[in-house]
Scaffold this active site. Structure first.
Site, PDB file in Angstrom:
ATOM      1  N   HIS A 163      -3.931 -16.152  76.539  1.00 49.09           N
ATOM      2  CA  HIS A 163      -5.228 -15.327  76.552  1.00 49.09           C
ATOM      3  C   HIS A 163      -6.148 -16.456  76.010  1.00 49.09           C
ATOM      4  O   HIS A 163      -7.610 -16.111  76.332  1.00 49.09           O
ATOM      5  CB  HIS A 163      -5.009 -14.450  75.329  1.00 49.09           C
ATOM      6  CG  HIS A 163      -6.052 -13.344  75.915  1.00 49.09           C
ATOM      7  ND1 HIS A 163      -7.282 -13.386  76.372  1.00 49.09           N
ATOM      8  CD2 HIS A 163      -6.153 -11.940  75.230  1.00 49.09           C
ATOM      9  CE1 HIS A 163      -7.995 -12.263  76.344  1.00 49.09           C
ATOM     10  NE2 HIS A 163      -7.420 -11.560  75.655  1.00 49.09           N
ATOM     11  N   ASP A 391      -4.014  -8.261  98.612  1.00 47.21           N
ATOM     12  CA  ASP A 391      -2.996  -8.047  99.537  1.00 47.21           C
ATOM     13  C   ASP A 391      -2.533  -9.467 100.042  1.00 47.21           C
ATOM     14  O   ASP A 391      -3.363 -10.297 100.574  1.00 47.21           O
ATOM     15  CB  ASP A 391      -3.634  -7.515 100.925  1.00 47.21           C
ATOM     16  CG  ASP A 391      -2.648  -7.237 102.134  1.00 47.21           C
ATOM     17  OD1 ASP A 391      -1.369  -7.724 102.103  1.00 47.21           O
ATOM     18  OD2 ASP A 391      -3.101  -6.693 103.075  1.00 47.21           O
TER      19      ASP A 391
END
Length: 446
Positions: A163, A391
């Site tokens: 992070h 996708d």
């Protein structure tokens, strides 16, 4: 969940050779997250000829590896490590010419529909689908990846990221870019402008003294990330949905029940969904109205700094915002939901006129005033990331989960596939989960 390891790949960024290491300084927004990792998993259902194991290993895995190498050429810092040299006042990202990202391939015989579904599932099963947090060391890697095949059913991609290097927006931009390149490899590796990362750290216009304040707040001078412990078999996960109709109903309810004028209320989907989940959670824990509670969320400052930061900025540009000083009784009554809407809405509106200096002071002071036993509410993700459009060439995701929320009573939020609304997730013990679900469903009917 039993996983069989198939392959470990060490993927190098596709870039022109370089001799000197790339050194990228961390900024104020990075330093808050030095000891945190973010874990997420995205599920894909396979159909037709792509279902076979042969197709997966001869086509899908090679394409994922090649496109990963190509996208890392754009997101080069993600191939490196976070380092804090003794002579430096703050840590930095360092990428050496030989650095790679580890991608591990597993197989599972579990039922894909059950694991990737949104009903009640063991939290430990989902955690097995992401790489473990970086080993406890003083130079943790930035990114690691895991692909798990469910033969003749589908596969998932698990992500563990440091992070301190990237927030959710950057992680999603990387993931979307990877998918874009994988699906269009034959058309080159140029990314569209909205996905092209910006590495310039000088654009972060924050007073230098705030960096020192964040480092003091972190305490010990270390980059060691706490290791993943075992998730108990009594911890369960669920993903719930709020349709566009549900959100609108909550908006009208807030307008009706609040004593404020409509113009005084901030009724964004984020505020409404978070307020609703939070009041259900507080009520799940029942009485003890005097127990202290606090709500947290990470605010994006890309459009709140001067000058604004580009949406493609590679790094953190979020800061934790806290609603401190509240008691559970505020949210336990019939008006608990509207109270939560007002509190969260006021907090979000304040971001428009409070500078980062004031917000940092409020956060630091709030942290110091937190009482023992305080019930914490926090939230990961956003309903604006658009991850369901990712996708790789074999269809869009059927589900995505923020795995990291199983460590505390945190919520996750994302868009509700491509049909509008939001999906929200959380992890609780089974008896608590049953109470929460009952409150959640009843509140949408009544």
């Amino acid at each position: 969940m039993v996983l069989n390891i198939i392959k470990i790949s060490h993927v190098s960024p596709s870039v022109d050779s370089f001799c000197d290491p790339l050194v990228v300084p961390l900024t104020f927004f990075d330093l808050k997250w030095l000891k945190d990792s973010v874990q997420q998993v995205v599920f894909y259902k396979l159909t037709g000829s792509s279902l076979s194991r042969e197709f997966f290993y001869s086509v899908i895995i090679p394409k994922l590896e090649k496109s990963l190498s190509l996208v890392l050429g754009h997101f080069l810092p993600l191939a490196g490590h976070v380092t804090w040299n003794p002579q430096d006042p703050k840590p930095c990202i360092v990428v050496f010419p030989h650095d790679t990202v580890t991608l591990t391939v597993f197989e599972s015989e579990e039922d894909f529909s059950s694991v990737s579904g949104k009903g009640i599932r063991l939290a430990s099963e989902i955690r097995a689908l992401v790489p473990k947090s970086p080993a406890s060391c003083d130079s943790p890697c930035v990114l690691s990846l895991q692909v798990t095949l469910f033969p003749n059913q589908g596969f998932c991609i698990g992500i563990t990221s440091n992070h301190a290097v990237m927030d959710g927006k950057t992680m999603v931009n990387f993931y979307k870019s990877w998918a874009h390149i994988c699906k269009s490899q034959t058309h080159g590796t140029i990314l569209p402008d909205d996905l092209t990362p910006r590495l310039d750290r000088t654009i972060i216009n924050v007073p230098p003294y705030l960096e020192a304040k964040m480092l003091v707040l972190q305490g010990e001078r270390t980059l060691k990330i706490p290791q993943d412990g075992d998730i108990g078999h009594d911890i369960f996960r669920i993903t719930l949905e709020l349709t566009l109709e549900n959100v609108e109903k909550l908006r009208e309810r807030a307008k009706t029940e609040s004593t404020r004028s409509h113009s005084e209320l901030h009724l964004s989907t984020f505020v409404l969904a978070y307020a609703y989940m939070w009041t259900c959670l507080v009520k799940t824990h029942g009485g003890q109205g005097e127990r202290p509670v606090r709500l947290m969320y990470a605010a994006d400052f890309r459009n709140r700094l001067d000058p604004p930061v580009h949406e493609g900025y590679l790094g953190n540009c979020v800061f934790p915002i806290g609603c401190f000083g509240h008691k559970a009784k505020t949210f336990l009554g019939e008006d608990g939901f509207v109270k939560a809407v007002e509190i969260l809405g006021d907090s979000v509106k304040s971001l428009g006129f409070l500078g980062i200096e004031q917000l940092c002071e409020l956060y630091v002071d709030g942290k110091k005033s937190v009482e023992p036993g305080t019930q914490l509410g926090t939230i990961a993700g956003s309903n604006r990331f658009g991850l369901y459009g990712s996708d790789f060439g074999w269809g869009k995701p059927v589900n995505t989960e923020f795995v990291s929320i199983d460590r505390n009573e945190a919520f996750s939020m994302s868009e509700r596939d491509m049909s509008g609304g939001v999906q929200v997730g959380l992890c609780l013990k089974k008896h608590e989960m049953n109470v929460f679900i009952s409150l959640f469903n009843d509140g949408l009917v009544n």
